[in-house]
Design an enzyme around this catalytic site. Sequence first.
Site, short mmCIF file in Angstrom:
data_model
loop_
_atom_site.label_atom_id
_atom_site.label_comp_id
_atom_site.label_asym_id
_atom_site.label_seq_id
_atom_site.Cartn_x
_atom_site.Cartn_y
_atom_site.Cartn_z
N GLN A 1 3.03 10.11 1.07
CA GLN A 1 4.32 9.44 1.17
C GLN A 1 5.24 9.75 0.01
O GLN A 1 6.44 9.51 0.08
CB GLN A 1 4.14 7.92 1.26
N HIS B 1 -4.60 1.57 7.19
CA HIS B 1 -3.24 2.12 7.33
C HIS B 1 -3.02 3.25 6.33
O HIS B 1 -2.52 4.32 6.68
CB HIS B 1 -2.23 0.98 7.13
N GLU B 2 -3.43 3.02 5.07
CA GLU B 2 -3.22 4.05 4.04
C GLU B 2 -4.12 5.26 4.27
O GLU B 2 -3.71 6.40 4.06
CB GLU B 2 -3.45 3.47 2.63
N GLY C 1 0.84 -1.19 0.00
CA GLY C 1 0.00 0.00 0.00
C GLY C 1 0.87 1.24 0.00
O GLY C 1 2.01 1.21 0.46
N CYS D 1 5.79 0.01 7.12
CA CYS D 1 5.44 1.15 6.28
C CYS D 1 6.64 1.50 5.42
O CYS D 1 7.78 1.48 5.91
CB CYS D 1 5.08 2.33 7.17
N LEU D 2 6.39 1.82 4.14
CA LEU D 2 7.51 2.16 3.25
C LEU D 2 8.22 3.43 3.70
O LEU D 2 9.35 3.67 3.31
CB LEU D 2 7.01 2.30 1.80
N HIS E 1 -2.64 7.66 6.64
CA HIS E 1 -1.64 8.56 6.06
C HIS E 1 -2.29 9.87 5.57
O HIS E 1 -1.66 10.92 5.60
CB HIS E 1 -0.95 7.90 4.86
NI NI Z 1 2.50 3.42 5.54
#
Ligand code: NI
Length: 172
Positions: A51, A136-137, A46, A94-95, A140
């Site tokens: 991000q 989660h996304e 995701g 998380c990226l 953000h």
């Molecule tokens: Ni994340």
Amino acid sequence: MAQLDILLAPDPRLKRRAEAVPQVDRNVRRLMDDMMTVMHDANGIGLAAPQVGVLKRVIVIDVSRPEDTPQPYRMANPELLWQSEDTLTGEEGCLSLPEQFGEVTRPNAIRVRYLDENGESRELEADGLLAKCIQHEMDHLEGTLFVDHLSSLKRNIILRRMAKTKRLAAAG
Ligand code: NI
């Protein structure tokens, strides 16, 4: 293709609320496609537009395993319509916080409404990993990271580790 770089925490741009897109036009569609590529290249499941430094309410998701058929979702302006009482606790990463993980408890099932890549309004019911990933996304988009769901002790350990990693990387 535009080169998108994934922002690493701690970064003030990851803490801001993203703005709704007025419509899914060519630019939003291109953003979705670029984000999907960046996410797949990074082996993520995701990615949210903040991000990559774009403060728009756009997320992309694909929780399928590499050996399975891809199940990509491109979502603009996702809204939570319903969440289950029962919860699921599982490890999240998380990226924007590479190699950091923490246990997060979230509703196990959700229903969301969003605009797809063609600007069509859609509703999706999801549970398990897909529901967890969507939540989660969507976090953000509010400037919330998974570490914000952890105790302040754990959060600070992870953020200090990240700050150190970034300092070392900057120093070459
Ligand atoms: Ni994340």
